[in-house]
Design a protein around this motif. Structure first.
Motif, PDB file in Angstrom:
ATOM      1  N   HIS A 244       0.842  -1.204   0.000  1.00  0.00           N
ATOM      2  CA  HIS A 244       0.000   0.000   0.000  1.00  0.00           C
ATOM      3  C   HIS A 244       0.875   1.250   0.000  1.00  0.00           C
ATOM      4  N   ARG A 249      -3.827   3.151  -0.522  1.00  0.00           N
ATOM      5  CA  ARG A 249      -4.209   2.595  -1.818  1.00  0.00           C
ATOM      6  C   ARG A 249      -3.287   1.437  -2.151  1.00  0.00           C
ATOM      7  N   GLU A 292      -8.480   3.478   2.697  1.00  0.00           N
ATOM      8  CA  GLU A 292      -8.125   4.346   1.581  1.00  0.00           C
ATOM      9  C   GLU A 292      -8.606   5.775   1.800  1.00  0.00           C
ATOM     10  N   ARG A 300     -15.557   2.078   1.750  1.00  0.00           N
ATOM     11  CA  ARG A 300     -14.379   1.214   1.704  1.00  0.00           C
ATOM     12  C   ARG A 300     -14.752  -0.265   1.703  1.00  0.00           C
ATOM     13  N   THR A 306      -9.533  -4.021  -2.172  1.00  0.00           N
ATOM     14  CA  THR A 306      -8.597  -4.063  -1.044  1.00  0.00           C
ATOM     15  C   THR A 306      -7.526  -5.110  -1.273  1.00  0.00           C
TER      16      THR A 306
END
Length: 468
Positions: A244, A249, A292, A300, A306
């Motif tokens: 991430h 993200r 995020e 989310r 994810t």
């Protein structure tokens, strides 16, 4: 004085409620636990019971479909209108394991009514929500004076959903000609709460993998070799750290390609739900929300993809220290994906990303498990609006919209049959799916009956039309 269509439906349901609940309780007494081999005969008995009851309801075609695992049930009731749309209802008749010692107050396969609640394994997930279609179609016929449904009605009730649906996609591919439909209704879902009826419009998909990393041919001395050879445990940690970016993200190039973004209207509707984040965190057993940047918690978990680290390991795990460079390490990763993302492309993107981030001297293999595709029905789809109107008539209040953060076989139906998937469920979070003392609220169960009684006529009038 003649009754209105709605009052005729309610009168019929009230007159048949007791018999309906007695039948449902008979079905709940069958411990159709697909995950436990010792209950294989019970799962088959459950399928046979349902096929017989659907025949008794009026379905002229009822069949038990064999698979390499547990059997499914298929039923069909054509409309007398050849141009009517075809609707396929999906649910499952298998249930989760349950035993008194798990914390049940009563035997899980001996149904008990306490107040206005029916307790038993499968009461909500999913026998109760499958079975309300039997009384619903009869109420539809009684209120309209019809002898056949207003739509060509099909049911496919799976026997292995609680075991991961290992044979489901192959089944629907093999039987695609029998399952052709304009709309798929999934009755294996729920609502926001008892006082906030909702319709789910989509589910996320899922891809999972294990990454095995190898370094030295055996564990070696960290003093003699550490700092001069690559360490697979360190490589695993670096992969996790790079998964991430600083905005939470997913940092895998190409991961977001093709994603269907939330519309402004969808974000407004999510924001209207009575969401209590503090209560949600207590349910999650978590001490903080995270995710995020730029999206709410509901956005989310419902509408964003994810990447999660499900497990990692490598090297020495015992008490005290052991000064080694380990020979191997591993990661278990899962990726929830949303509409517009293709599982195969996600798998390839992750595979390519891993290969570029490992140092020389670290070998690796990636094993992917079976993927589940995402599904999404736009808010303005005519069939979705039919479900909303039917629920609104039954609940006599506005219907709001949710999505589901988890994954399931509904996407296979959408993918193979090329038909929109709609969700119609009346279960609520307190029903305790998969938990001890599972229950269903009887008043809500009757609202499910009433909704289906209205739905078939609405779909016939305003839903998609079947091909001649």
């Amino acid at each position: 004085m003649s009754q209105t269509p709605d009052s005729a439906v309610r009168t019929y349901i009230a007159a048949n409620r007791i018999d309906f609940l007695e039948d449902l309780q008979d079905w709940l007494r069958i411990p159709s636990v697909s995950a436990q081999p010792e209950h294989a005969d019970d799962v088959r008995r459950s399928a046979d019971w349902l096929a017989g009851k659907l025949k008794e309801t009026g379905f002229p075609t009822t069949e038990v479909w064999e698979t390499p695992g547990a059997p499914a049930v298929y039923a069909e009731w054509p409309s007398d209108n050849p141009a009517a749309p075809t609707v396929l209802v999906y649910g499952h008749h298998d249930v989760q394991p349950a035993a008194l010692e798990d914390g049940w107050h009563t035997e899980p396969f001996e149904p008990v009514v306490r107040g206005n609640r029916l307790h038993a394994r499968g009461a909500a997930d999913d026998k109760g929500q499958v079975f309300f279609h039997t009384l619903g179609v009869r109420a539809h016929l009684a209120a309209t004076g019809r002898t056949t449904p207003a739509v060509h009605l099909k049911l496919l009730i799976e026997g292995e959903e609680e075991s991961g649906s290992p044979n489901f996609r192959a089944l629907i591919e093999d039987r695609k000609d029998r399952l052709t439909a304009d709309v798929v209704i999934v009755s294996d879902t729920g609502m926001w709460s008892e006082t906030t009826p909702t319709v789910c419009t989509g589910m996320r998909g899922l891809v999972e993998c294990q990454i095995d990393l190898s370094g030295p041919d055996q564990d070696i001395h960290s003093g003699s070799f550490g700092g001069a050879v690559p360490n697979p445990a360190t490589a695993a940690a670096r992969l996790v750290a790079a998964l991430h970016d600083e905005h939470a993200r997913v940092a895998v190039p190409g991961f977001y390609d093709g994603i269907t973004e939330l519309t402004a209207r969808e974000r407004e509707l999510f924001a209207e739900l009575p969401f209590d984040e503090a209560e949600w965190l207590r349910t999650a057993k978590s001490h903080g929300a995270y995710g995020e940047t730029g999206y709410s918690t509901l956005e989310r978990i419902w509408a964003r993809p994810t990447a999660e680290v499900n497990g990692m390991g490598g090297g020495y795990q015992g008490a005290g220290g052991k000064t080694i460079v380990p020979s191997s390490a591993f990661l278990k990763l899962s990726f929830r994906i949303v509409a517009g993302q293709d599982p195969a492309r996600v798998e390839q993107a992750v595979t390519d990303w891993v290969a570029t981030r490992l140092p020389e001297g670290i070998g690796h293999t990636i094993n992917w498990t079976g993927a589940t595709r995402p599904c999404l029905t736009p808010l303005d789809h005519p069939a979705l609006q039919s479900v909303v109107r039917a629920m609104g008539r039954a609940f006599e209040q506005p219907i709001r919209f949710t999505r589901e953060g988890g994954s399931g076989p509904a996407a296979d139906l959408q993918d193979v049959l090329e038909a929109p998937v709609l969700f119609l469920g009346i279960s609520v979070p307190s029903d305790g799916w998969h938990a001890p003392n599972e229950k269903v609220e009887l008043d809500l169960l009757m609202k499910g009956v009433e909704t289906t009684a209205y739905l078939w006529g609405d779909l016939a009038e305003s839903g998609p039309t079947a091909a001649p």
